[in-house]
Design a protein around this motif. Structure first.
Motif, PDB file in Angstrom:
ATOM      1  N   GLY A   4       0.829  -1.204   0.000  1.00 41.21           N
ATOM      2  CA  GLY A   4       0.000   0.000   0.000  1.00 41.21           C
ATOM      3  C   GLY A   4       0.858   1.245   0.000  1.00 41.21           C
ATOM      4  O   GLY A   4       0.532   2.261  -0.629  1.00 41.21           O
ATOM      5  N   GLU A   5       1.975   1.193   0.746  1.00 37.40           N
ATOM      6  CA  GLU A   5       2.854   2.358   0.775  1.00 37.40           C
ATOM      7  C   GLU A   5       3.520   2.561  -0.586  1.00 37.40           C
ATOM      8  O   GLU A   5       3.693   3.696  -1.041  1.00 37.40           O
ATOM      9  CB  GLU A   5       3.925   2.162   1.860  1.00 37.40           C
ATOM     10  N   VAL A   6       3.953   1.449  -1.237  1.00 33.96           N
ATOM     11  CA  VAL A   6       4.569   1.560  -2.569  1.00 33.96           C
ATOM     12  C   VAL A   6       3.539   2.123  -3.542  1.00 33.96           C
ATOM     13  O   VAL A   6       3.860   2.995  -4.382  1.00 33.96           O
ATOM     14  CB  VAL A   6       5.072   0.180  -3.038  1.00 33.96           C
ATOM     15  N   ALA A   7       2.330   1.650  -3.459  1.00 35.28           N
ATOM     16  CA  ALA A   7       1.280   2.149  -4.344  1.00 35.28           C
ATOM     17  C   ALA A   7       1.042   3.627  -4.056  1.00 35.28           C
ATOM     18  O   ALA A   7       0.846   4.437  -4.982  1.00 35.28           O
ATOM     19  CB  ALA A   7       0.005   1.358  -4.156  1.00 35.28           C
ATOM     20  N   LEU A  10       3.901   5.591  -5.624  1.00 34.67           N
ATOM     21  CA  LEU A  10       3.739   5.640  -7.083  1.00 34.67           C
ATOM     22  C   LEU A  10       2.649   6.642  -7.477  1.00 34.67           C
ATOM     23  O   LEU A  10       2.807   7.416  -8.422  1.00 34.67           O
ATOM     24  CB  LEU A  10       3.415   4.259  -7.637  1.00 34.67           C
ATOM     25  N   VAL A  11       1.575   6.639  -6.777  1.00 36.90           N
ATOM     26  CA  VAL A  11       0.478   7.576  -7.053  1.00 36.90           C
ATOM     27  C   VAL A  11       0.956   8.998  -6.806  1.00 36.90           C
ATOM     28  O   VAL A  11       0.675   9.915  -7.589  1.00 36.90           O
ATOM     29  CB  VAL A  11      -0.761   7.241  -6.193  1.00 36.90           C
ATOM     30  N   ALA A  12       1.730   9.211  -5.752  1.00 32.66           N
ATOM     31  CA  ALA A  12       2.236  10.546  -5.435  1.00 32.66           C
ATOM     32  C   ALA A  12       3.206  11.011  -6.534  1.00 32.66           C
ATOM     33  O   ALA A  12       3.188  12.191  -6.935  1.00 32.66           O
ATOM     34  CB  ALA A  12       2.929  10.542  -4.072  1.00 32.66           C
ATOM     35  N   VAL A  13       4.071  10.112  -7.023  1.00 33.85           N
ATOM     36  CA  VAL A  13       5.021  10.469  -8.078  1.00 33.85           C
ATOM     37  C   VAL A  13       4.261  10.802  -9.375  1.00 33.85           C
ATOM     38  O   VAL A  13       4.541  11.808 -10.042  1.00 33.85           O
ATOM     39  CB  VAL A  13       6.037   9.321  -8.301  1.00 33.85           C
ATOM     40  N   PHE A  14       3.315   9.951  -9.762  1.00 30.96           N
ATOM     41  CA  PHE A  14       2.523  10.238 -10.968  1.00 30.96           C
ATOM     42  C   PHE A  14       1.749  11.542 -10.812  1.00 30.96           C
ATOM     43  O   PHE A  14       1.612  12.319 -11.754  1.00 30.96           O
ATOM     44  CB  PHE A  14       1.583   9.075 -11.285  1.00 30.96           C
TER      45      PHE A  14
END
Length: 146
Positions: A4-7, A10-14
């Protein structure tokens, strides 16, 4: 780190990349709007004097058309006066001049008829493809009287 943290990362970077693209697009749009505003201001600054010049040209053309209209009406009046004068002269001098010309013709004919040394002209006839064309009127008159 969990999935969940990796996701989330990734969402924050996108999301950061998307926001930066939108920021660049908005910056370019702002530059385009500034350039458009400047262009419209320049066109307005140049259009106002052009419209004033066009207005002056139209007024000048209207003045010239009014002058041409006045000239045309004067020419029409002169033409009518010349026609009336021509009719008056023709009616006044036409009859007497015709009489004088007829008298002169008669005198010439009378004097030319007295001469006996002048040979009589023969009438000429021209044949055109089976047709006979009569001689000129003068020749006919000479033949009729003699």
């Amino acid at each position: 780190m969990s999935g969940g943290e990796v996701a989330g990362i990734l969402v924050a970077v996108f999301w950061a990349i998307l926001v930066s693209f939108l920021a660049v697009a908005l910056a370019r749009l702002a530059q385009t709007l500034k350039a458009t505003t400047k262009l419209v201001a320049d066109v307005t600054d140049q259009a106002v004097p052009l419209l004033a010049d066009a207005s002056r040209a139209v007024r000048s053309a209207q003045t010239q058309l009014d002058r041409v209209d006045a000239i045309a009406s004067d020419v029409q009046e002169v033409t009518a006066n010349a026609s009336a004068l021509s009719t008056t002269v023709a009616s006044t001098f036409g009859g007497p001049l015709v009489k004088v010309a007829a008298f002169g013709y008669g005198v010439r004919r009378a004097l030319s008829g007295r001469r006996e040394d002048v040979p009589v002209k023969t009438s000429r006839r021209t044949v055109i493809v089976g047709r006979t064309v009569p001689a000129a009127r003068r020749g006919k008159r000479n033949n009729r009287e003699k």
